[in-house]
Design an enzyme around this catalytic site. Structure first.
Site, PDB file in Angstrom:
ATOM      1  N   MET A  61     -12.431  -5.103   4.355  1.00  0.00           N
ATOM      2  CA  MET A  61     -11.606  -4.294   5.261  1.00  0.00           C
ATOM      3  C   MET A  61     -11.313  -5.040   6.668  1.00  0.00           C
ATOM      4  O   MET A  61     -12.273  -5.488   7.203  1.00  0.00           O
ATOM      5  CB  MET A  61     -12.301  -3.119   5.363  1.00  0.00           C
ATOM      6  CG  MET A  61     -12.303  -2.047   4.206  1.00  0.00           C
ATOM      7  SD  MET A  61     -10.674  -1.710   3.677  1.00  0.00           S
ATOM      8  CE  MET A  61      -9.634  -1.035   4.476  1.00  0.00           C
ATOM      9  N   GLY A  89      -3.405   4.057   7.782  1.00  0.00           N
ATOM     10  CA  GLY A  89      -2.326   2.769   7.861  1.00  0.00           C
ATOM     11  C   GLY A  89      -2.187   2.750   9.277  1.00  0.00           C
ATOM     12  O   GLY A  89      -2.373   3.582  10.255  1.00  0.00           O
ATOM     13  N   GLY A  90      -1.487   1.432   9.324  1.00  0.00           N
ATOM     14  CA  GLY A  90      -1.085   1.353  10.857  1.00  0.00           C
ATOM     15  C   GLY A  90      -2.004   1.001  11.787  1.00  0.00           C
ATOM     16  O   GLY A  90      -1.634   0.836  13.288  1.00  0.00           O
ATOM     17  N   ASP A 134      -7.380  -6.019   3.647  1.00  0.00           N
ATOM     18  CA  ASP A 134      -6.605  -4.624   3.738  1.00  0.00           C
ATOM     19  C   ASP A 134      -6.662  -3.972   5.133  1.00  0.00           C
ATOM     20  O   ASP A 134      -7.969  -3.873   5.634  1.00  0.00           O
ATOM     21  CB  ASP A 134      -7.483  -3.800   2.606  1.00  0.00           C
ATOM     22  CG  ASP A 134      -6.775  -2.467   2.621  1.00  0.00           C
ATOM     23  OD1 ASP A 134      -5.658  -2.107   3.251  1.00  0.00           O
ATOM     24  OD2 ASP A 134      -7.234  -1.550   1.979  1.00  0.00           O
ATOM     25  N   GLY A 135      -5.742  -3.946   5.767  1.00  0.00           N
ATOM     26  CA  GLY A 135      -5.624  -3.340   7.199  1.00  0.00           C
ATOM     27  C   GLY A 135      -4.814  -4.431   8.302  1.00  0.00           C
ATOM     28  O   GLY A 135      -5.426  -5.503   8.405  1.00  0.00           O
ATOM     29  N   HIS A 146      -1.112  -1.327  -4.170  1.00  0.00           N
ATOM     30  CA  HIS A 146      -2.475  -0.898  -3.635  1.00  0.00           C
ATOM     31  C   HIS A 146      -2.534   0.700  -3.500  1.00  0.00           C
ATOM     32  O   HIS A 146      -1.482   1.165  -2.807  1.00  0.00           O
ATOM     33  CB  HIS A 146      -2.797  -1.470  -2.369  1.00  0.00           C
ATOM     34  CG  HIS A 146      -4.021  -1.454  -1.783  1.00  0.00           C
ATOM     35  ND1 HIS A 146      -5.161  -1.944  -2.265  1.00  0.00           N
ATOM     36  CD2 HIS A 146      -4.335  -0.510  -0.766  1.00  0.00           C
ATOM     37  CE1 HIS A 146      -6.316  -1.496  -1.485  1.00  0.00           C
ATOM     38  NE2 HIS A 146      -5.688  -0.541  -0.622  1.00  0.00           N
ATOM     39  N   HIS A 180      -8.127   1.519  -4.561  1.00  0.00           N
ATOM     40  CA  HIS A 180      -9.045   1.210  -3.692  1.00  0.00           C
ATOM     41  C   HIS A 180      -9.828   2.793  -3.269  1.00  0.00           C
ATOM     42  O   HIS A 180      -8.957   3.626  -2.811  1.00  0.00           O
ATOM     43  CB  HIS A 180      -8.610   0.868  -2.381  1.00  0.00           C
ATOM     44  CG  HIS A 180      -9.425   0.782  -1.278  1.00  0.00           C
ATOM     45  ND1 HIS A 180      -8.774   0.531  -0.017  1.00  0.00           N
ATOM     46  CD2 HIS A 180     -10.671   0.920  -1.160  1.00  0.00           C
ATOM     47  CE1 HIS A 180      -9.812   0.601   0.966  1.00  0.00           C
ATOM     48  NE2 HIS A 180     -10.945   0.801   0.290  1.00  0.00           N
ATOM     49  N   MET A 239     -11.879   5.211  -1.609  1.00  0.00           N
ATOM     50  CA  MET A 239     -12.674   5.550  -0.440  1.00  0.00           C
ATOM     51  C   MET A 239     -13.234   6.857  -0.509  1.00  0.00           C
ATOM     52  O   MET A 239     -12.883   7.830  -0.007  1.00  0.00           O
ATOM     53  CB  MET A 239     -11.888   5.445   0.998  1.00  0.00           C
ATOM     54  CG  MET A 239     -11.450   3.916   1.165  1.00  0.00           C
ATOM     55  SD  MET A 239      -9.948   3.868   2.046  1.00  0.00           S
ATOM     56  CE  MET A 239      -8.779   3.960   1.024  1.00  0.00           C
ATOM     57  N   MET A 250      -8.542   8.737  -1.087  1.00  0.00           N
ATOM     58  CA  MET A 250      -9.481   9.212   0.104  1.00  0.00           C
ATOM     59  C   MET A 250      -9.822  10.564  -0.238  1.00  0.00           C
ATOM     60  O   MET A 250      -8.985  11.266  -0.413  1.00  0.00           O
ATOM     61  CB  MET A 250      -8.706   9.081   1.434  1.00  0.00           C
ATOM     62  CG  MET A 250      -8.133   7.688   1.738  1.00  0.00           C
ATOM     63  SD  MET A 250      -7.451   7.516   3.563  1.00  0.00           S
ATOM     64  CE  MET A 250      -6.652   5.949   3.347  1.00  0.00           C
ATOM     65  N   SER A 276       0.757  -1.106   0.039  1.00  0.00           N
ATOM     66  CA  SER A 276      -0.090   0.017  -0.167  1.00  0.00           C
ATOM     67  C   SER A 276       0.924   1.059  -0.182  1.00  0.00           C
ATOM     68  O   SER A 276       1.706   1.328   1.072  1.00  0.00           O
ATOM     69  CB  SER A 276      -0.846   0.032   1.340  1.00  0.00           C
ATOM     70  OG  SER A 276      -1.633   1.396   1.117  1.00  0.00           O
ATOM     71  N   ASP A 335      -4.533   3.925  -2.373  1.00  0.00           N
ATOM     72  CA  ASP A 335      -5.446   4.321  -1.649  1.00  0.00           C
ATOM     73  C   ASP A 335      -5.913   6.007  -1.962  1.00  0.00           C
ATOM     74  O   ASP A 335      -5.199   6.693  -1.569  1.00  0.00           O
ATOM     75  CB  ASP A 335      -5.340   4.308  -0.292  1.00  0.00           C
ATOM     76  CG  ASP A 335      -5.347   2.921   0.506  1.00  0.00           C
ATOM     77  OD1 ASP A 335      -6.279   2.130   0.185  1.00  0.00           O
ATOM     78  OD2 ASP A 335      -4.117   2.532   1.012  1.00  0.00           O
TER      79      ASP A 335
HETATM   80  C1  DX5 Z   1      -6.758   1.900   5.043  1.00  0.00           C
HETATM   81  C2  DX5 Z   1      -6.086   1.767   3.861  1.00  0.00           C
HETATM   82  C3  DX5 Z   1      -5.068   0.554   3.656  1.00  0.00           C
HETATM   83  C4  DX5 Z   1      -4.028   0.950   4.452  1.00  0.00           C
HETATM   84  C5  DX5 Z   1      -3.468  -0.227   5.134  1.00  0.00           C
HETATM   85  O1  DX5 Z   1      -7.901   2.775   4.887  1.00  0.00           O
HETATM   86  O2  DX5 Z   1      -7.352   1.125   2.939  1.00  0.00           O
HETATM   87  O3  DX5 Z   1      -4.876   0.367   2.469  1.00  0.00           O
HETATM   88  O4  DX5 Z   1      -2.863   1.401   3.582  1.00  0.00           O
HETATM   89  O5  DX5 Z   1      -2.214   0.008   5.799  1.00  0.00           O
HETATM   90  P1  DX5 Z   1      -1.738  -0.950   7.034  1.00  0.00           P
HETATM   91  O6  DX5 Z   1      -1.248  -2.254   6.052  1.00  0.00           O
HETATM   92  O7  DX5 Z   1      -0.668  -0.197   7.759  1.00  0.00           O
HETATM   93  O8  DX5 Z   1      -2.836  -1.408   7.928  1.00  0.00           O
HETATM   94 ZN    ZN Z   2      -6.873   0.283   1.037  1.00  0.00          ZN
END
Ligand code: DX5
Ligand code: ZN
Length: 216
Positions: free
Chosen positions: A138, A145-146, A176-177, A32, A65, A67, A36, A7, A34
């Protein structure tokens, strides 16, 4: 065989080109991405222009992805930008618009995906399963992230694999996550074949070994 989708959310935003090359050098085939909008989720990343830039400098499979609220408004932009997979949230619009958005993605030659947030049940996407090339579950609340992996999503993952095996067996099932070298095990046992990894991948000392371990 499993596929890792590192990601970009955890990459260095001033060095996307360097980090995309690094992902490829470490053995990843997918990326990946993201997107947002600050409305569907409480965070903002970037738009189709940046995806277009990524497409220019990389041949990684771009697993985008979205969002964003009412994604139907931006299907054309992200398809033209060069997404390979374009995944939309079932919670982001009406069922009619969700169906129409998935059809538009397919019509533009891009692979459509549907994604569920943690509180959304598997049944909410049943009608879309025959139409998509990817289902994303999800395992954190989307936005950052994290975060900590939600192991309680595993029954839903397994249920979706069973549902897909009936109506669309070749469809990818992605998580994912919070995916890391420990949590990946239960994801695979419950049917996931595409594993998104942000902080665990970018934070790992030996990224090539990380890719191998996730895909093993
Ligand atoms: C969160 C994202 C993820 C994120 C995952 O909303 O959709 O793709 O990057 O990050 P990790 O792997 O750190 O949980
Ligand atoms: Zn994602």
């Amino acid at each position: 065989m499993a596929i890792i989708s590192p990601s970009i959310l955890s990459a260095d935003y001033m060095n996307f080109q360097r980090d995309l090359s690094m992902c490829k050098d470490m053995g990843a085939k997918w990326l990946h991405v993201d997107i947002m909008d600050g409305i569907f989720v409480p965070n903002i990343t970037f738009g189709p222009g940046v995806v277009k830039g990524m497409r220019k400098v990389s041949d990684l499979v771009l697993d985008v992805h979205l969002m964003i609220d009412r994604p139907i408004r931006y299907i054309k932009h992200f398809c033209e930008a060069g997404a390979d997979y374009l995944t939309i949230h079932v919670e982001a619009d009406t069922p009619e618009n969700t169906m129409e958005a998935l059809k538009q993605i397919r019509a533009m030659g891009v692979k459509p995906g549907i994604v569920v947030k943690p509180k959304t049940p598997a049944e909410a996407i049943a009608e879309y399963l025959p139409l998509v090339d990817m289902v994303l579950v999800m395992t954190v609340e989307p936005g950052f992230g994290g975060q900590k992996f939600m192991a309680d999503m595993m029954p839903k993952l397994k249920q979706l694999r069973t549902m897909l095996d009936e109506v669309n067996p070749s469809c990818h099932l992605e998580v994912d996550g919070g995916v890391d070298l420990i949590t990946v095990k239960t994801c695979k046992e419950n049917g996931a074949d595409v594993l998104v990894a942000g902080s665990a991948f970018f934070g790992s000392q030996d990224k090539a070994a990380f890719v191998k371990a996730i895909e093993a």
